[in-house]
Enzyme design. Structure first.
Site, PDB file in Angstrom:
ATOM      1  N   LYS A 108      -4.719   3.935   7.701  1.00  0.00           N
ATOM      2  CA  LYS A 108      -3.598   3.985   7.338  1.00  0.00           C
ATOM      3  C   LYS A 108      -2.703   5.225   7.680  1.00  0.00           C
ATOM      4  O   LYS A 108      -3.421   5.966   8.214  1.00  0.00           O
ATOM      5  CB  LYS A 108      -3.529   3.801   5.838  1.00  0.00           C
ATOM      6  CG  LYS A 108      -4.360   2.583   5.363  1.00  0.00           C
ATOM      7  CD  LYS A 108      -3.656   1.427   5.638  1.00  0.00           C
ATOM      8  CE  LYS A 108      -4.804   0.245   5.773  1.00  0.00           C
ATOM      9  NZ  LYS A 108      -4.939  -0.501   4.228  1.00  0.00           N
TER      10      LYS A 108
HETATM   11  C1  LIG Z   1      -5.602  -1.403   3.546  1.00  0.00           C
HETATM   12  C2  LIG Z   1      -5.137  -2.488   2.493  1.00  0.00           C
HETATM   13  C3  LIG Z   1      -5.473  -2.888   1.360  1.00  0.00           C
HETATM   14  C4  LIG Z   1      -6.751  -2.120   0.803  1.00  0.00           C
HETATM   15  O1  LIG Z   1      -6.740  -0.830   0.724  1.00  0.00           O
HETATM   16  P1  LIG Z   1      -8.055  -0.160   0.465  1.00  0.00           P
HETATM   17  O2  LIG Z   1      -7.835   1.146   0.371  1.00  0.00           O
HETATM   18  O3  LIG Z   1      -8.998  -0.539   1.800  1.00  0.00           O
HETATM   19  O4  LIG Z   1      -8.639  -0.860  -0.544  1.00  0.00           O
HETATM   20  C5  LIG Z   1      -4.707  -3.627   0.821  1.00  0.00           C
HETATM   21  N1  LIG Z   1      -3.557  -4.107   1.281  1.00  0.00           N
HETATM   22  C6  LIG Z   1      -3.216  -4.136   2.624  1.00  0.00           C
HETATM   23  C7  LIG Z   1      -2.012  -4.938   2.900  1.00  0.00           C
HETATM   24  C8  LIG Z   1      -4.004  -3.185   3.309  1.00  0.00           C
HETATM   25  O5  LIG Z   1      -3.595  -3.061   4.505  1.00  0.00           O
END
Ligand SMILES: *Cc1c(COP(=O)(O)O)cnc(C)c1O
Length: 383
Positions: free
Chosen positions: A185
């Site tokens: 991210k």
């Molecule tokens: C990455 C992501 C999540 C989950 O986040 P984590 O930190 O991996 O639990 C939820 N929704 C979307 C759209 C994501 O890209």
């Protein structure tokens, strides 16, 4: 194999400042729930221009906390898009409610407000908007629908930290907004997540849910010199550590640079891809500032299928990916909720064509050229 080595689809950017901060926290008094958690929360709240930020152990936990804070429970329905990571819909199920899938717009692959309105009934409690790839949803329409039917609007902004909609930052566009700090991210804490909101009551409920449903934390009890605490609701241990928040603070300083790099790479992709026959890029509305978590193309050519393009690019060392298998097509959803093909035809058709190309802050312009050259070599047609 490509001689120039592998290009992953996403990758964290860690420098000596990040490492220094984590080491500093390791030498400090607190490893978890210390000063860095509050500092990180305040920094993200400041960045987004919101009153409250509640940091938790990951983005999925943040989604779960938001569902709890929204009062979602058994008997309720929550409208979600199919073009997202499974966690968006899973969080609804964690709370015993039913996710109802509303199809996406074919140009942007964002939840389509007209489809949302068709799915609303007396059980509907909330709408989850997912800013797919980093493009903010149609918040004007979604807010209007939420207001009209008295629903909460929750933004899964795990792709869109730093994006803007009509000049307003993501974080200020919904009742609660969720971020993830997974390494792919925009900024990372290893694992981590956050919910931001302007609502005092939601903030209190979010904090309670991340700490077992207990209404005070250890700092508060220590200040008040008491051992007494009350557990008023069933919560979880969704706390994040000071180590992670130290890293998050240091990463946040680099976010403007990360965003600029992603936008620059996306611009370059578009410049070179417009010459390749059979490749389309997603639509970008003129009133948004995109955060480009993903760079998604649609493979629409007779020359090669998306499947074989995926395989051959992978074998050439290019870390392409597919985001996402429509959530309602996963066996769990088919079995539990009876969802099937035909429920969201736009997302299902797009799923056959989408391919995510590598994009991350340390990626170089000539790596974009390299990816596109591999694509050209497989497709073999210039416009
Ligand atoms: C990455 C992501 C999540 C989950 O986040 P984590 O930190 O991996 O639990 C939820 N929704 C979307 C759209 C994501 O890209």
């Amino acid at each position: 194999m490509a001689a120039s080595g592998n290009i992953p689809y996403g990758k964290q950017f860690i420098d000596d400042d990040d490492i220094g901060v984590v080491v500093e926290v390791l030498r400090s008094e607190y490893l978890t729930t210390g000063p860095k958690v509050l500092e990180f929360e305040e920094a993200v709240a400041g960045f987004c221009g919101v009153k409250h930020a509640v940091a938790v152990s990951n983005g999925t936990a943040a989604l779960h906390c938001a569902m709890y804070a929204a009062g979602v429970g058994p008997g309720d329905e929550v409208i979600v898009p199919p073009m997202t990571f499974v966690a968006t819909a899973n969080a609804v199920v964690f709370q015993g409610a039913v996710p109802v899938f509303a199809d996406v717009d074919s140009g942007t692959l964002l939840i389509d407000p007209s489809k949302v309105e068709e799915k609303i009934n007396e059980k509907t409690r909330a709408i989850v908007a997912v800013d797919y790839a980093g493009h903010p949803c149609d918040y004007d329409s979604l807010r209007e629908i939420a207001r009209k039917y008295n629903l909460l609007l929750i933004a899964d902004a795990c792709h869109s930290l730093g994006a803007r909609y009509r000049g307003k930052p993501v974080g200020t566009l919904a009742d609660m907004t969720i971020f993830s700090f997974h390494p792919v991210k925009h900024i990372t804490t290893g694992e981590g997540g956050m919910v931001v909101t302007d609502d005092d009551r939601f903030a209190d409920r979010l904090k309670k849910f991340r700490n077992h449903g207990i209404s005070s934390d250890h700092h508060q009890r220590s200040r008040e010199s008491t051992w007494i605490y009350e557990m008023t609701d069933l919560g979880f241990n969704y706390r994040i550590t000071d180590l992670q928040c130290g890293l998050g603070l240091s990463q946040l300083k680099k976010l403007p640079f990360f965003l600029e790099k992603r936008r620059e790479l996306a611009r370059h992709y578009k410049e070179v891809l417009c010459r390749v026959e059979g490749i389309r890029v997603l639509e970008v509305k003129s009133h948004v500032e995109h955060a480009y978590h993903l760079f998604v193309i649609l493979v629409d050519t007779e020359n090669v299928s998306r499947e074989s393009l995926f395989r051959s690019l992978r074998s050439r060392g290019v870390g392409v990916n597919v985001h996402y298998i429509p959530v309602h097509l996963h066996p769990f959803y088919r079995n539990r909720f009876g969802t099937a093909e035909g429920l969201c035809p736009v997302a299902e058709e797009a799923y056959e064509k989408i391919l995510s190309l590598p994009i991350f802050p340390a990626m170089q312009r000539d790596q974009v050229d390299e990816v596109v050259q591999h694509l050209l070599a497989e497709i073999g047609v210039l416009k």
